[in-house]
Design an enzyme around this catalytic site. Structure first.
Site, mmCIF file in Angstrom:
data_model
loop_
_atom_site.group_PDB
_atom_site.id
_atom_site.type_symbol
_atom_site.label_atom_id
_atom_site.label_comp_id
_atom_site.label_asym_id
_atom_site.label_seq_id
_atom_site.Cartn_x
_atom_site.Cartn_y
_atom_site.Cartn_z
ATOM 1 C CG ASP A 42 -1.841 -1.174 1.303
ATOM 2 O OD1 ASP A 42 -2.232 -1.688 0.243
ATOM 3 O OD2 ASP A 42 -2.178 -1.592 2.441
ATOM 4 C CD GLU A 213 -8.913 -2.424 -2.318
ATOM 5 O OE1 GLU A 213 -9.591 -2.528 -1.293
ATOM 6 O OE2 GLU A 213 -7.986 -3.220 -2.599
HETATM 7 O O1 FUB Z 1 -3.482 -3.571 2.842
HETATM 8 C C1 FUB Z 1 -4.825 -3.686 3.159
HETATM 9 C C2 FUB Z 1 -5.690 -3.295 1.991
HETATM 10 O O2 FUB Z 1 -5.339 -4.031 0.829
HETATM 11 C C3 FUB Z 1 -5.543 -1.871 1.522
HETATM 12 O O3 FUB Z 1 -6.186 -0.943 2.332
HETATM 13 C C4 FUB Z 1 -6.105 -1.977 0.155
HETATM 14 O O4 FUB Z 1 -5.840 -0.884 -0.679
HETATM 15 C C5 FUB Z 1 -5.460 -3.238 -0.321
HETATM 16 O O5 FUB Z 1 -4.200 -3.007 -0.841
#
Ligand code: FUB
Length: 469
Positions: A42, A213
């Site tokens: 991330d 996301e």
């Molecule tokens: O790392 C946890 C979650 O996985 C992140 O918040 C998302 O963007 C995905 O990468």
């Protein structure tokens, strides 16, 4: 070439002459993944002065685990986007008294000489993920909870189905915006100038087609760009368990947005999370994969690759490189060893990605084998096979006991023996330049540079590159 005839340290030669020491140094990281000492995910990028910072999550899931285990965030830094330093965990869930777990994808935004770090965490209140904000006085902190409670939670009117993955963008007029959200639910709001309160209602921006996301917002030439993870099967991925990165543009920071296409194909991890940043005149995409040894969907690693704009402002698809791009210096991922290194010098200097100004350049650490003379060697080992067709040596010459060598040769390991690479050209011994040995490509796990010193001298290297075809 530098000539020198100073032998003041030579009496020590006798005492040390019998030493043949193998010294190990771990190579600087530059090829992807950029860090493999821990698992990172991330990434959010921020350029401050001559340094690029990456604010990354920290995957600590056990091998084979089926869930994220993330407790803190690390800050990585680089002054050349090639060699990366892990500055350690600079923020953790424990810094938020109201939170209990899940240090997911955050981002840092500078404002008024402070650095605001927006992070999703599992708050201990109703619902699952909340967004908190920490603040520090430098890009490396120390950071502390800036608010004492969530900035965004399930109780925030019109919040996302999953309040994760904040991206904060400050426009030229000083207005800051926050975008966030998961489970296809992107949201946006203005931030007050104190950066710790929303300013007005949460909106649902339009046009971010197939948004899943991980939004990342930036501006270039007056155009607003939003990069985000999508998981549609309409040109993005063939299984919606994975994700790609799409991007959209707008002429207003709150949209409406126009989706422009895929700029990062599926990566090796199921999740995909990216940042785009300009650094020293080049654009980069920073993202994560499962490519590190022992990696996986919950043991991810940050990668950096170049990103290119077309003349009309559209973005070309990013080419994912593993272990370095074509022509990449594979030395950066090698472990170096040598017949001898002087205790005050550094073997790690040979593969730290430095470009010396001349053979006496001590701006970085140097490798030298004074007071050893005669035959010496420097070797690179890789954990798996690499394909090479050039080795480039930049010799160190201190105008004292270390001189340019009399001769050198490059050899590679066949798996059972050392051999000359096919068609290897001569091994140059010039000062103030890279001496390149070119050969037909070999796939190997080891190469060795054999060095023969000039009579009465030791030898040294400022850099030893091993290049992919
Ligand atoms: O790392 C946890 C979650 O996985 C992140 O918040 C998302 O963007 C995905 O990468």
């Amino acid at each position: 070439m530098r000539r020198h005839r100073w032998h003041g340290r030579l009496p020590i030669v006798a005492a040390l002459a019998s030493l043949l020491v193998v010294v190990l140094a771990s190579g600087a990281r530059a090829a992807n993944p950029i860090i493999d000492t821990i698992y990172t995910a991330d990434p959010a990028a921020l350029v401050v002065g001559d340094t690029m910072y990456i604010y990354a999550g920290h995957d600590e899931a056990a091998p084979g685990a089926g869930n994220f285990y993330m407790r803190d965030w690390h800050v990585l830094s680089s002054t050349d986007a090639a060699g990366w330093t892990d500055n350690g965990a600079k923020l953790s869930v424990a810094d938020f008294a109201w939170a209990g777990a899940d240090a997911w994808a955050g981002e840092v935004e500078p404002r008024n000489g402070k650095y605001y770090w927006y992070v999703p965490v599992n708050g201990n209140g109703p619902g699952w993920m909340d967004i908190g904000v920490a603040v520090g006085d430098t890009p490396l902190g120390p950071f502390r909870d800036a608010k004492g409670g969530p900035l965004i939670s399930d109780g925030t009117p019109n919040s996302s189905p999953l309040n994760i993955d904040p991206t904060v963008f400050t426009d030229d007029d000083g207005q800051a915006y926050i975008y966030w959200g998961g489970y296809w639910g992107v949201r946006a709001a203005k931030l007050k100038s104190n950066m710790i309160e929303l300013d007005g209602p949460v909106i649902t921006p339009t046009g971010l087609a197939d948004y899943w996301e991980a939004p990342w917002m930036f501006k270039r030439n007056g155009v607003y760009y939003m990069v985000y993870a999508a998981n549609d099967t309409n040109g993005c991925v063939t299984s919606s368990s994975y994700a790609c990165q799409r991007y959209a543009t707008a002429s207003n920071p709150l949209g409406p947005w126009t989706q422009r296409g895929v700029i990062l194909d599926r990566v090796s991890s199921t999740t995909s999370h990216a940042a785009v940043v300009e650094f020293k005149g080049q654009w980069y995409m920073v993202y994560h994969t499962a490519d590190a040894p022992g990696g996986g969907d919950f043991r991810r690693s940050v990668a950096v690759d170049r990103l290119y704009f077309n003349a009309d402002g559209t973005i070309q698809k990013v080419v994912q490189t593993r272990g370095g791009a074509s022509g990449a210096n594979r030395a950066l991922t090698a472990t170096a060893s040598t017949s001898y290194v002087s205790p005050w010098e550094s073997l790690a200097a040979v593969n730290d990605g430095f470009t010396p100004a001349n053979s006496a350049d001590r701006a970085h650490a140097v490798y030298g084998n004074w007071p050893q003379q005669g035959a010496q060697w420097v070797q690179y080992d890789w954990p798996g096979p690499v394909t090479l067709n050039r080795v480039r040596a930049y010799w160190f010459d201190d105008d004292l006991g270390i001189d340019l060598p009399a001769s050198c040769s490059v050899r590679y390991w066949t798996g059972s023996a050392w051999q000359d690479p096919p068609g290897a050209g001569s091994c140059g011994v010039a000062g103030d330049t890279f001496n390149t040995v070119t050969f037909s490509p070999v796939t190997t796990t080891r190469i060795r540079l054999n060095i023969t010193a000039r009579s009465g001298y030791s030898t040294g290297l400022l850099e030893l590159q091993a290049l992919a075809p």
